[in-house]
Design a protein around this motif. Structure first.
Motif, PDB file in Angstrom:
ATOM      1  N   UNK A  35       0.842  -1.189   0.000  1.00  0.00           N
ATOM      2  CA  UNK A  35       0.000   0.000   0.000  1.00  0.00           C
ATOM      3  C   UNK A  35       0.876   1.238   0.000  1.00  0.00           C
ATOM      4  N   UNK A  36       2.076   1.083   0.582  1.00  0.00           N
ATOM      5  CA  UNK A  36       3.080   2.132   0.599  1.00  0.00           C
ATOM      6  C   UNK A  36       4.422   1.451   0.835  1.00  0.00           C
ATOM      7  N   UNK A  37       5.442   1.857   0.076  1.00  0.00           N
ATOM      8  CA  UNK A  37       6.747   1.228   0.228  1.00  0.00           C
ATOM      9  C   UNK A  37       7.015   0.203  -0.858  1.00  0.00           C
ATOM     10  N   UNK A  38       8.057  -0.594  -0.690  1.00  0.00           N
ATOM     11  CA  UNK A  38       8.418  -1.571  -1.717  1.00  0.00           C
ATOM     12  C   UNK A  38       7.504  -2.782  -1.707  1.00  0.00           C
ATOM     13  N   UNK A  39       7.269  -3.347  -2.884  1.00  0.00           N
ATOM     14  CA  UNK A  39       6.553  -4.609  -2.958  1.00  0.00           C
ATOM     15  C   UNK A  39       7.418  -5.727  -2.380  1.00  0.00           C
ATOM     16  N   UNK A  40       6.770  -6.737  -1.848  1.00  0.00           N
ATOM     17  CA  UNK A  40       7.493  -7.875  -1.320  1.00  0.00           C
ATOM     18  C   UNK A  40       7.465  -9.044  -2.281  1.00  0.00           C
ATOM     19  N   UNK A  41       8.442  -9.922  -2.169  1.00  0.00           N
ATOM     20  CA  UNK A  41       8.501 -11.141  -2.975  1.00  0.00           C
ATOM     21  C   UNK A  41       8.461 -12.326  -2.019  1.00  0.00           C
ATOM     22  N   UNK A  42       7.457 -13.182  -2.175  1.00  0.00           N
ATOM     23  CA  UNK A  42       7.328 -14.343  -1.315  1.00  0.00           C
ATOM     24  C   UNK A  42       8.347 -15.413  -1.688  1.00  0.00           C
ATOM     25  N   UNK A  43       8.944 -16.019  -0.699  1.00  0.00           N
ATOM     26  CA  UNK A  43       9.775 -17.197  -0.910  1.00  0.00           C
ATOM     27  C   UNK A  43       8.884 -18.398  -0.653  1.00  0.00           C
ATOM     28  N   UNK A  44       8.545 -19.098  -1.697  1.00  0.00           N
ATOM     29  CA  UNK A  44       7.566 -20.171  -1.592  1.00  0.00           C
ATOM     30  C   UNK A  44       6.174 -19.634  -1.853  1.00  0.00           C
ATOM     31  N   UNK A  45       5.247 -20.525  -2.105  1.00  0.00           N
ATOM     32  CA  UNK A  45       3.873 -20.131  -2.408  1.00  0.00           C
ATOM     33  C   UNK A  45       3.198 -19.605  -1.145  1.00  0.00           C
ATOM     34  N   UNK A  46       2.663 -18.372  -1.186  1.00  0.00           N
ATOM     35  CA  UNK A  46       2.015 -17.821   0.012  1.00  0.00           C
ATOM     36  C   UNK A  46       0.775 -18.630   0.392  1.00  0.00           C
ATOM     37  N   UNK A  47       0.647 -18.940   1.664  1.00  0.00           N
ATOM     38  CA  UNK A  47      -0.488 -19.692   2.179  1.00  0.00           C
ATOM     39  C   UNK A  47      -1.446 -18.722   2.848  1.00  0.00           C
TER      40      UNK A  47
END
Length: 213
Positions: A55-67
């Motif tokens: 919503x504000x700031x950097x996007x995140x990258x999930x390690x593994x499929x998000x549950x």
């Protein structure tokens, strides 16, 4: 672990709803208090494949499929710290504009299902037992903690102060956990109650040369 908030090992799993980090704005705003620097919500609306849309700031990258799991507030994401996590920056320097330089507040709703000695919720901290630089909001085997290193307490290699709360986390329950630093005083709040405080740190936040966020 379960997190529902504003803005996170095999030994620990937790769900995240949202997270928020506040710093001090450069210009006065039309409201009291600082503007947020970064804010995430961990639900289907803000997740696309392996990307967490900020919503504000950097996007995140999930390690593994998000549950994604249901919770009393809607949805959260379950992490186990090994095969599932979320990386906001491989090196925090690339996202420095979204990180506090001195005063800060970091807040999260979190519930711990499986405790860990050094469980992390969110932070910028090198995986190095010698250098003590950066900050972290986390949990141990029984309570939540807030760790911080600043220039005023620097012994040449950094010196962390860890505030530990008094409220025991419980599986299946959400807790509002907040770390606050105003340049001279550290505080840790759990469910709106001040549980720990220290004046050992002062000055600007002492960041490492490189570390993941």
């Amino acid at each position: 672990m379960t997190i529902a908030f504003l803005v996170q090992l095999r030994a620990a799993s937790y769900f995240v709803l949202c997270c928020c980090i506040f710093g001090v704005p450069h210009l006065a705003a039309a409201h009291d208090g600082p503007d947020p620097l970064a804010h995430w919500r961990f639900n289907e609306r803000h997740i696309s494949d392996s990307t967490l849309q900020a919503r504000l700031g950097p996007n995140g990258v999930f390690t593994g499929k998000p549950l994604i799991v249901p919770d009393p507030y809607g949805q959260s994401v379950s992490f186990n710290g090994q095969t599932r996590g979320c990386l906001l920056a491989e090196d925090f320097q690339s996202a420095r504009a979204f990180l506090p330089a001195r005063e800060m507040t970091v807040a999260a709703w979190v519930g711990v299902d499986r405790p860990s000695e050094w469980g992390g919720i969110i932070g910028v901290l090198p995986d190095n037992g010698q250098a003590e630089k950066g900050w972290i909001l986390g949990y141990d085997e029984s309570v939540f903690y807030f760790g911080l290193s600043t220039t005023g307490a620097d012994d040449g290699n950094g010196q962390m102060t860890y505030l530990r709360g008094k409220t025991n986390h419980e599986s299946g329950k959400l807790f509002h956990v907040v770390g606050v630093y105003d340049g001279t005083t550290m505080q840790l709040y759990v469910n709106g109650q001040l549980e720990a405080e220290s004046k050992l740190q002062s000055g600007d936040i002492l960041y490492p040369a490189t570390a993941p966020w």
